[in-house]
Design an enzyme around this catalytic site. Structure first.
Site, PDB file in Angstrom:
ATOM      1  CD  GLU A 209     -28.033  82.826  68.004  1.00  0.00           C
ATOM      2  OE1 GLU A 209     -27.739  82.160  66.998  1.00  0.00           O
ATOM      3  OE2 GLU A 209     -27.752  84.029  68.120  1.00  0.00           O
TER       4      GLU A 209
ATOM      5  CD  GLU B 210     -23.957  84.708  70.765  1.00  0.00           C
ATOM      6  OE1 GLU B 210     -23.810  84.997  69.561  1.00  0.00           O
ATOM      7  OE2 GLU B 210     -24.311  83.588  71.142  1.00  0.00           O
TER       8      GLU B 210
HETATM    9  C1  GLA Z   1     -24.775  83.388  67.075  1.00  0.00           C
HETATM   10  C2  GLA Z   1     -24.373  82.158  67.851  1.00  0.00           C
HETATM   11  C3  GLA Z   1     -22.904  82.083  68.136  1.00  0.00           C
HETATM   12  C4  GLA Z   1     -22.106  82.496  66.939  1.00  0.00           C
HETATM   13  C5  GLA Z   1     -22.532  83.869  66.494  1.00  0.00           C
HETATM   14  C6  GLA Z   1     -21.757  84.395  65.320  1.00  0.00           C
HETATM   15  O1  GLA Z   1     -25.093  84.446  67.837  1.00  0.00           O
HETATM   16  O2  GLA Z   1     -25.081  82.041  69.071  1.00  0.00           O
HETATM   17  O3  GLA Z   1     -22.589  80.760  68.522  1.00  0.00           O
HETATM   18  O4  GLA Z   1     -22.330  81.583  65.903  1.00  0.00           O
HETATM   19  O5  GLA Z   1     -23.875  83.821  66.119  1.00  0.00           O
HETATM   20  O6  GLA Z   1     -22.149  85.685  64.973  1.00  0.00           O
END
Ligand code: GLA
Ligand code: GLA
Length: 683
Positions: free
Chosen positions: A152, A318
């Site tokens: 991210e 995710e």
């Molecule tokens: C993001 C991050 C993860 C985690 C999630 C929680 O997507 O990449 O490491 O912190 O959020 O929702």
């Protein structure tokens, strides 16, 4: 893509054994549980740098070797992350330059994550070294399926190195200061630069009102992020040229009950450098402010935008099987909603459902974030069972993996226009809402099951039956020519207030609407009136009246035909909706921001004129979404009930259920949250 995934959706997600190295019985459980949950893919190493290199130059990879082999042994695959999103303590301590500097010039200390400098030579060197170790060690491991670079990417740094890069970036772009001063209109308040060393990044302590500068800074941040990413990829490409690379993109808006693509980085640029787009999807399912269908529409929009970046299947890197921990109120997904939201991902072109995270952490920041395996460590847990059921279903519909999508409607979105429009003064500060307004247009198509691509103006939109491009505030002459050519050769275009106001430097076009757009729309724009939040106007349109809000452009029709007129204000009786025949096509101009009722009426007519529903398999029901994927042999459709009620659907084509191979009855009844996956064989 790796052969393994031919006809298999990826199912799995972030696996963090590095949190559990002192708990061998837990790690043993994991493998058994993964089989039970039909997991075939895990993402390793996202924040594992300190476990992999506990001291500078001392690598401890044995634990990861073991996990790789174990995943291989259960028939699974690994997405291996590079760990730059979370660096070890020793690194920040020994080389403080790697820590970010904020816009006020304050240096961060170590902690948290995603907060390194993108320029620091030493950070780049250290990242190169660890990435090279990983690539050499696991590059030929049969379980390795894909690279996940960092995590991210976001944010910005204002340190000395970044300032230097900023000036170099500007010198390359503008060549000399006279050009820069003109582009940023620095004569306003008499701040013209006379030496390059005076050029600093925007800061609340210094320049923070120069719109052209802010726009360039955002472009620079995107370019620096991509540059850092490409630097991370170097050792990986060298060692593993055949393994695909991705990095996980994001969405945002939760604080304002929105759900839109991330605004801070121009993903249309970034997407050119990844082999496959992936993103982390956390819509507010089962919230208390909108219907499930409304949440589904927003989620669909983001999926479609990320599909459209490459017009190829993407990955959900995710999502949560239950709840997150970072909302104000962290509601559990109701039974069935996980399956429904997962199927929606696939329906819009995802080839995976991956979770954050496999196992709920025992402590620290995200210990109450949902996961496949909870603190109870039980496979009888509702969430676990729903994930396992979903995984079993994915195995039955695996043939859809890799298939494409077919669309006739394109919506245009431009990251730079959004930055510029948000930054500019004037108008209604809280009501500009460019991506959210595009979503309002999109909603019509989503409710009618008409699939939409969301493209940037740089992409090719010549083949679409309809191009919807409202609020395209910043327009280059190249885009104007493209739009004119599109319409002249038979296309149908919808534009609106706020369209084509400024050039690429956020400088207003002088002399009214630029000539190419004047000809295209057949109108002149005279004024733009901003309405208060509770203030409305009305337009009459084909014997109906529709409410308007927020903005009214006051226009004069030249060659355009007037289809709708304002009912009040000093511009009552003047045109609000126009249609101009241009070459072989048609250009509509929506001068006012309208209610959704108007879109239903207006786009309803266009949909029938342009045959946008000819591939439909059912009469539309706004709470049931149908989205299709296709290959040479079959058209596949996901029929998804986004409501708490049973819904009836009338099918207009003969379809077969992919999971049972049975013909589906013409009158189809869907239980709350039910999803049917069906196909039509091509002749
Ligand atoms: C993001 C991050 C993860 C985690 C999630 C929680 O997507 O990449 O490491 O912190 O959020 O929702
Ligand atoms: C003040 C300033 C002007 C201008 C206006 C804008 O009056 O003196 O330079 O900024 O505000 O309203």
């Amino acid at each position: 893509m790796n052969k393994f995934f031919d006809q298999h959706f990826m199912h799995g997600g972030d696996y963090n054994p590095d949190q559990w190295l002192d708990y061998p019985e837990i790690l043993k459980n994991d493998l058994d549980y993964m089989k039970q949950a039909h997991i075939n893919t895990v993402t390793l190493g996202v924040f594992a740098w300190s476990a992999l290199e506990p001291e500078e130059g001392v690598y401890r990879l044995e634990w990861l070797d073991e996990i790789f082999d174990q995943i291989q042994a259960i028939g699974g695959k690994v997405i291996l992350a590079t760990p730059s999103g979370g660096r070890p303590q020793w690194l920040s301590q020994k080389y403080p330059e790697v820590n970010r500097t904020n816009a006020q010039g304050q240096k961060h200390t170590h902690g948290f994550r995603h907060n390194h400098c993108y320029s620091s030579p030493i950070y780049r060197k250290k990242v190169h070294q660890i990435n090279e170790q990983l690539a050499k060690r696991y590059g030929s491991h049969p379980a390795l399926a894909m690279w996940h670079i960092s995590n991210e990417y976001s944010g910005e740094c204002f340190c000395g190195y970044c300032q230097e890069n900023w000036r170099k970036w500007l010198q390359k772009k503008y060549g000399d200061l006279a050009t820069l001063n003109h582009a940023w209109w620095m004569s306003f308040w008499g701040n013209n630069y006379s030496d390059w060393s005076q050029v600093l990044p925007p800061s609340p302590l210094g320049e923070h009102k120069v719109h052209g500068m802010d726009l360039d800074w955002k472009r620079f941040v995107t370019d620096m992020t991509i540059d850092f990413y490409l630097h991370e990829c170097e050792p990986i490409r060298e060692q593993t040229p055949d393994i695909p690379i991705t990095t996980n993109f994001m969405a945002e808006g939760h604080a304002t009950q929105d759900f839109i693509p991330l605004e801070g980085i121009d993903y249309s640029k970034f997407a050119r450098y990844v082999d496959i787009v992936s993103w982390d999807s956390y819509p507010d399912w089962n919230n208390d402010f909108e219907t499930l269908a409304a949440t589904a529409m927003k989620s669909a929009y983001v999926h479609d935008q990320y599909w459209s970046l490459k017009k190829q299947p993407f990955l959900i890197m995710e999502c949560t099987p239950s709840f997150v921990n970072w909302h104000q109120f962290n509601k559990a997904k109701k039974p069935g909603v996980h399956q429904l939201s997962g199927m929606q991902q696939l329906a819009h072109g995802s080839d995976s459902t991956l979770y954050f995270q496999w196992r709920q952490s025992r402590g620290n920041s995200e210990k109450f974030h949902g996961a496949v395996v909870g603190h109870d460590n039980s496979v009888k847990n509702r969430v676990f069972k729903e994930v396992a059921d979903y995984g079993a279903r994915l195995e039955k519909i695996g043939e859809i993996q890799g298939t494409t999508r077919k669309k006739k409607v394109a919506l245009l979105f431009d990251w730079e226009s959004n930055w510029a429009l948000k930054r500019g003064g004037g108008f209604g500060r809280p009501t500009r809402r460019y991506p959210q307004t595009l979503q309002e247009h999109y909603r019509y198509f989503w409710e009618q099951d008409i699939p939409v691509d969301i493209l940037t103006p740089d992409q090719d939109f010549s083949e679409y039956s309809l191009v919807v491009a409202p609020m395209l505030y910043m327009m280059t002459s190249v885009t104007m020519e493209k739009l004119n050519k599109y319409v002249a050769t038979g296309g149908t275009l919808v534009s609106s207030y706020f369209t084509g106001m400024v050039n690429e430097n956020d400088l207003l076009y002088l002399g009214g609407v630029p000539q190419p757009l004047k000809e295209l729309w057949g109108i002149e724009v005279l004024e733009l009136d901003t309405l208060y939040p509770e203030e409305h106007n009305q337009i009459s349109y084909q014997d109906h009246f529709f409410e308007t809000k927020d903005y009214s452009a006051v226009i004069e029709a030249k060659s355009a035909q007037v289809l709708g007129v304002y009912q009040s204000e000093f511009y009552h009786g003047t045109p609000a909706i126009t249609k101009n025949c241009f070459g072989r096509g048609t250009a509509y101009y929506l001068a006012a921001r309208t209610s959704h009722d108007f879109f239903k009426h207006f786009y309803g007519q266009l949909a029938s004129e342009l045959n946008l529903t000819e591939d439909a398999i059912a009469k539309p029901n706004p709470e049931v979404s149908i989205q299709g994927r296709t290959n040479a042999e079959r058209d596949y459709y996901f029929i998804m009930n986004f409501s708490e009620q049973e819904q009836q659907l009338t099918l207009v084509r003969n379809v077969v259920d992919l999971e049972t191979n049975q013909a589906v009855p013409q009158q189809l009844s869907l239980a709350p949250y039910e999803v049917r996956v069906v196909y039509v064989a091509k002749k």
